[in-house]
Enzyme design. Structure first.
Site, PDB file in Angstrom:
ATOM      1  CE  LYS A   1      -0.413  -0.776   4.966  1.00 37.76           C
ATOM      2  NZ  LYS A   1      -1.277  -1.259   6.030  1.00 37.76           N
TER       3      LYS A   1
ATOM      4  CG  ASN B   1       3.538  -1.012   3.855  1.00 41.33           C
ATOM      5  OD1 ASN B   1       3.801  -0.373   4.872  1.00 41.33           O
ATOM      6  ND2 ASN B   1       2.745  -2.060   3.852  1.00 41.33           N
TER       7      ASN B   1
ATOM      8  CB  THR C   1       3.801 -41.094  -9.138  1.00 37.40           C
ATOM      9  OG1 THR C   1       3.920 -41.741  -7.865  1.00 37.40           O
ATOM     10  CG2 THR C   1       5.110 -41.202  -9.902  1.00 37.40           C
TER      11      THR C   1
END
Ligand SMILES: CC(C)(C)NC(=O)Nc1ccc2nccnc2c1
Length: 328
Positions: free
Chosen positions: A145, A148, A183
């Protein structure tokens, strides 16, 4: 006086090394102060996270902060904040960070109202490169955001750095991942389908960057409480409902709008990935990229070699991850 008693309740070894002055930012989990490294008079930012602010989930707070520190020490990119030092007492953490003299992108957008498209593109490109690096290192930020995203100087043309990794999630090798490598002879179908939809994916960061880009270009957020939709913010987001207000978007290119539209897609599988965003026509701008590379990897004097090494390292990290994927 204020500074003296402020200085007094810091860990001794911290106080011997740094002189704390004023408060320059406040985050959700603590505050950021300007400090001087006594030996060099170099300015640094000191982020304090006090553990007592998380009375209920003390455990997770500690784990979060310790995970943040572990994450911060591992990363190295010109657009990701660097940790210079770290101290802790039994009630607080002190994280010394390189000082970003331009402050938060959030405040820059507020003061400019809208950011000029070419500057928004320069910032957005740097954010994409930073998040590309995180994703190539198996880290999802999850809390991107404008608060930040920090700016290295008061100039428009400057390096941006992403901070606040306490919501980051390092993709641990999970039992599920190991199962999906074996597998699948006896594996039930839902192990494949439910597996894919559960938990966060790196697409959450692409969405957030779409919101950050929208805010930089238009000066208002796409999803907000008093939108004319009568919907809660949560419903606007989950339904992908937002408006390009003409008065704000008329002067902005169709390419820029297209990037935003393709990032703010509710279906994470339809949404642009960071890689795809980096190859969008809007970012096919050699002049911008040259400017970005220049400020991200300054080639002054000695550290030209260092910059090349950092660049090489970033690409080898990417290649090694690709090799891993090939092996599986
Ligand atoms: C430029 C001005 C107004 C003094 N703000 C500032 O330096 N803010 C911040 C805020 C948080 C930071 N976090 C890390 C590094 N530098 C930071 C700078």
């Amino acid at each position: 006086d204020l500074m003296a008693d402020e200085q007094s309740n810091l860990p001794k070894e911290f106080s011997e090394k740094y002189l704390i002055t004023k408060k320059i930012g406040a985050g959700v989990c603590g505050e950021v102060k300007l400090a001087f490294e006594r030996a060099t008079c170099k300015k640094v930012a000191v982020k304090t996270i006090n553990k007592k602010d998380f009375p209920a989930s003390l455990g997770t707070a500690t784990r979060n902060a310790e995970r943040e520190i572990q994450i911060l020490k591992k990363i190295d990119h010109p657009c990701l904040i660097k940790t210079e030092d770290f101290f802790q007492t039994d009630d607080s953490y002190y994280i010394v960070l390189e000082l970003m003299e331009g402050g938060e992108l959030f405040d820059r957008v507020k003061s400019k109202n809208q950011i000029e498209e070419s500057i928004a593109k320069l910032y957005f490109y740097q954010m994409l490169k930073a998040v590309e690096y995180l994703h190539n290192n198996g880290i999802i930020h999850r809390d991107l955001k404008p608060e930040n995203v920090l700016l290295s100087s008061q100039d428009d043309i400057c390096v941006i750095k992403i901070t606040d990794f306490n919501q980051s999630k390092i993709l641990e090798e999970s039992a599920l991942m190991r199962t999906l490598c074996g597998t699948p002879t006896y594996l039930a179908p839902e192990v494949f389908t439910d597996a894919v939809t559960v938990g966060y994916s790196s697409a959450v960061d692409a969405w957030s960057l779409g919101v950050v880009l929208f805010v930089c270009l238009a000066g208002y957020p796409p999803f907000h409480p008093n939108a004319q939709t009568g919907l809660s913010v949560r419903d606007q987001i989950t339904q992908g409902i937002y408006t390009f207000i003409p008065s704000k978007w008329d002067g902005i290119s169709d390419d820029a709008k297209d990037v935003v539209k393709r990032l703010l897609l509710v279906d994470p599988n339809a949404r642009l990935t960071i890689e795809e965003a980096l190859h969008h026509p809007w970012l096919m701008d050699e002049a911008m990229k040259e400017t970005a590379e220049c400020i991200m990897y300054p080639r002054d004097s000695g550290d030209a070699a260092e910059a090349d090494a950092a660049e090489a390292d970033a690409s080898t990290t990417k290649r090694s991850r690709e090799d891993d994927d090939d092996e599986q």
